[in-house]
Design an enzyme around this catalytic site. Structure first.
Site, short mmCIF file in Angstrom:
data_model
loop_
_atom_site.label_atom_id
_atom_site.label_comp_id
_atom_site.label_asym_id
_atom_site.label_seq_id
_atom_site.Cartn_x
_atom_site.Cartn_y
_atom_site.Cartn_z
N CYS B 161 0.80 -1.23 0.00
CA CYS B 161 0.00 0.00 0.00
C CYS B 161 0.83 1.28 0.00
CB CYS B 161 -0.98 -0.03 1.17
SG CYS B 161 -2.01 -1.50 1.08
N HIS B 292 -2.25 8.13 6.51
CA HIS B 292 -2.56 6.85 5.87
C HIS B 292 -3.99 6.46 6.28
CE1 HIS B 292 -1.89 3.11 3.88
NE2 HIS B 292 -1.92 2.39 4.98
N HIS B 326 -9.79 2.49 0.41
CA HIS B 326 -8.34 2.28 0.33
C HIS B 326 -8.02 1.78 -1.08
CE1 HIS B 326 -4.29 1.50 1.07
NE2 HIS B 326 -4.35 0.79 2.17
#
Lengths: 342, 396
Positions: B161, B292, B326
């Site tokens: 990620c 994040h 996400h």
């Protein structure tokens, strides 16, 4: 950028005691890597590792034990793809039922760099390049940029790929691999396919020439399907970096796929007959990060000041090895030149 | 050497197909997370997702792509890249120049075709699908290279990620080191059966819209998207619209666990600290953090711990994952774009669905849109395998 230590796991005897005179023969169109026993890895961790991760640990860990590395940089096209196919199969076979996450977590290609940092508690720079046939070259460029201006910093840089059911079946279907070709007749059996291979090679690199094994003078990478462009780029590379061809080996990634041989041959012709040509895919098979083996072999040739005869394409009268120019390309599209010297 | 600046932006996510739509949604707190219409998975009934509101075939038609092997991932990436290139006015001659680089990133790549790949990998005697060259992580970057004829260095990152944050960092370093003059850098991921089943198996998917930094957070929502930036030196960008400067980047590994961050947030702490070092800034210079903020139990608490360790006073922060979900390998680039939008317009976009802070850290994200003065904005991205990256963007 200078290479100070290296390790290599390949289908040949390249780990520990090195023996390259006699070579292992391929079976069913594959050359499988010989894995050493892994030390320093918790058994529970080892059980969950795919072969790519094991080879990455097997080459990376010994180097990280002997050196303080400021970071870990891995090039791998397929990384944890064996786990990927395991998880993929579970999704389809169990129709998206309740699945265990282990294979999913291990399936990311950054598992090798991640596990190496986890085992050695290395919190430095950490990167995984996955650009297929140029994944390792990008890892080298990454290290080169990190070292530029910070010559005291050392990095572990490596290339790793395995033959997994995922990539092997798909690449066979796509016509890249032949199940009947062998490494014994790799270059003479002129058909449009090659044999599959796998391996891992890792290097400790920094900016210091003191006691170095070799220097990487230049790395160039690009994409093209046009032979004229490839030769043009090669001529530019030679003119800029390697104008002197004395005591030089041209290490070619030729793999017996007749569609790709002309590319290698036209780069050979740039030198005329002035330079010995060596090949290595008959000992490794083809895989996206095979150029990492070529770099390891270049270091070996510089140390031994020669290579066993089966590597050479033609007669030569080389008595000293000072420079090696590596040209490798992947699937007719991804090309790289690496220039290595004493 | 002069600064490295952003002269082109292309982005597509669940909240918009062009840059202005993203800003409108962010200003109005309008999330794109909801029921998916195009993904085939039994989880679409249970899981809200941040899906791009366009079918794959419609994307192909809009882009005039007839290549049968192009995947949704390829098309989304191409959609964003074309915008970025037009925005920065890069001509065909510039694209094919050996000094123009392309750095992509993806975690899913062609695996969005989970069923097709299953057949090709397991049943090789059946007839092959058209997607044999499309499954790898790098397939989408190779697709872009072919479409655009990129002449310089081309690379693909996969650090889970944090992939596209690393792509932007690598792009900036290529320019700094004289290996490229212009760089197109970013990332892409599309929704897939593969990732939904993976994150579901890890039990970190929320069946409600995600609530970053909230005490009652239940996990993340998956999303899809692509974002690319065009980077060049300030002195080469005369006459162009300059969005912001890329001033800092830091990378670290948490070295703790394959799929969780350490309790003291060491990896996140180190990458934020290194990004400040590269930017030549002090913690107090950062005016806003695009966190994040995945809304998982583990991430939001450890990221808060890391921010508390580094900053005497934690700057204003928010997570735009409450809008897009996400987007995995695209997240670093998507959030870089949102950080740059905020800087350019001197405004902060709120985090959605927050009610109560986490008891151990008591950090409250920005909850209302506001105009403010921003000089430097940090964007965080952390991934499986311990990979952590922070970027710093500065006002021009």
């Amino acid at each position: 950028m200078y290479i100070h230590q290296h390790t290599c796991i390949s289908p040949q005897q390249t780990n520990g005691l090195i023996q390259l005179e006699e070579i292992s023969i391929s079976a069913d169109g594959k050359l499988l890597a010989k894995e050493p026993v892994l030390e320093g890895v918790p058994p529970a961790m080892l059980r969950r590792m795919s072969k790519a991760v094991r080879m990455g640990i097997g080459t990376g860990l010994p180097l990280l034990k002997n050196n303080v590395a400021d970071g870990i940089i891995i090039g791998t096209a397929n990384g944890g793809m064996e786990d990927c196919i395991i998880f993929l199969n579970q999704i389809v076979d169990y129709e998206e039922g309740l699945l265990a996450p282990a294979a999913f977590v291990q399936s990311t290609p950054n598992a090798i760099a991640g596990q190496l940092s986890l085992i050695t508690k290395n919190r430095g720079y950490n990167a995984t390049h996955v650009h297929n046939g140029l994944a390792f070259e990008n890892a080298l460029l990454d290290a080169q940029m990190l070292i530029s201006g910070h010559s005291h910093k050392s990095y572990l840089v490596g290339g790793v790929d395995e033959i997994s059911s995922y990539n092997y079946n798909i690449d066979c279907l796509a016509g890249w691999y032949s199940k009947i070709k062998t490494n014994k007749h790799l270059y003479t059996d002129k058909t449009p396919a090659t044999i599959a291979g796998e391996g891992a090679a890792m290097f400790i690199v920094n900016g210091s020439p003191v006691n170095a094994l070799a220097q990487i003078k230049a790395v160039s990478l690009f994409h093209s399907t046009d032979p004229g462009t490839v030769v043009g780029r090669f001529k530019d590379f030679i003119a800029e970096w390697a104008p002197v061809a004395d005591n030089t080996i041209f290490l070619s990634g030729e793999n017996g796929d007749l569609r790709q041989t002309p590319l290698y041959e036209s780069c050979e012709e740039v030198f005329g007959s002035a330079i010995p040509v060596a090949r290595f895919k008959h000992v490794t098979g083809e895989y996206p990060t095979a150029s990492s083996f070529a770099l390891w072999l270049a270091c070996y040739a510089l140390k031994e000041q020669n290579l066993p005869p089966h590597f050479y394409k033609n007669e030569h009268n080389l008595s000293q090895v000072d420079r090696i120019i590596i040209y490798n390309q992947y699937q007719g599209m991804q090309h790289s030149f690496i220039f290595v010297t004493q | 050497m002069g600064r490295i600046v952003v002269t082109g932006i292309g982005i597509i996510t669940a909240i918009g197909e062009v840059l202005s739509e993203h800003r409108t949604a962010l200003m109005n707190g309008k999330s794109g997370i909801g029921k998916a219409h195009f993904l085939r998975s039994k989880y679409i009934e249970k899981q809200p997702l941040g899906e791009i509101k366009m079918a794959t075939a419609a994307l192909a038609e809009k882009l005039n792509v007839t290549n049968a092997s192009a995947t949704r991932t390829d098309l989304i990436a191409f959609y964003a890249v074309q915008q970025a290139i037009a925005d920065a006015c890069l001509s065909e001659a510039v694209l094919s120049d050996a000094a123009t680089a392309l750095v992509g990133a993806s975690t899913v790549g062609g695996m969005c075709l989970t069923d097709e790949m299953y057949a090709d990998a397991n049943l090789p005697d059946q007839s092959a699908s058209p997607y044999l060259q499309s499954y790898s992580n790098s397939a989408n970057t190779l697709f872009l290279q072919q479409q655009l004829g990129i002449g310089g260095i081309v690379n693909t990152f996969n650090t889970a990620c944090s992939s596209s944050a690393n792509a932007i960092m690598y792009g900036a370093r290529l320019i700094k080191n004289g290996l490229a003059k212009k760089v197109i850098a970013g990332g892409v991921d599309s929704l897939s059966k593969y990732t939904i089943n993976g994150f579901n198996a890890l039990m970190i998917l929320s069946d409600k819209p995600c609530r970053p930094f909230d005490a009652g957070r239940k996990g993340l929502n998956l999303g899809e998207g692509a974002a690319f930036l065009v980077l060049e030196k300030e002195e080469d960008a005369a006459g162009k619209n300059i969005y912001a400067a890329v001033t800092g980047y830091g990378n670290s590994n948490d070295a703790f666990h394959a799929s969780a961050t350490s309790a003291d947030g060491e990896g996140p702490f180190l990458c934020m600290q290194r990004a400040l070092e590269v930017a030549g800034l002090k913690p107090g210079d950062i005016d806003f953090i695009n966190a994040h903020g995945t809304a998982t139990e583990n991430n939001d608490e450890t990221e808060s711990v890391a921010m508390l360790r580094l900053f005497e006073k934690v700057p204003a922060f928010a997570s735009t994952k409450s809008y897009t979900g996400h987007t995995l390998g695209a997240a670093g680039a998507v959030e870089a774009v949102y950080s740059i939008l905020g800087l350019q317009n001197q405004e902060i976009y709120p985090s959605l669905n927050f009610e109560e802070p986490i008891a151990s850290t008591m950090q409250v994200p920005v909850r209302k849109y506001k105009k403010t003065h921003l000089r430097h904005v940090m964007s965080n991205s952390f991934g499986f395998g311990g990979n952590c990256t922070s970027l710093v963007f500065s006002k021009i």
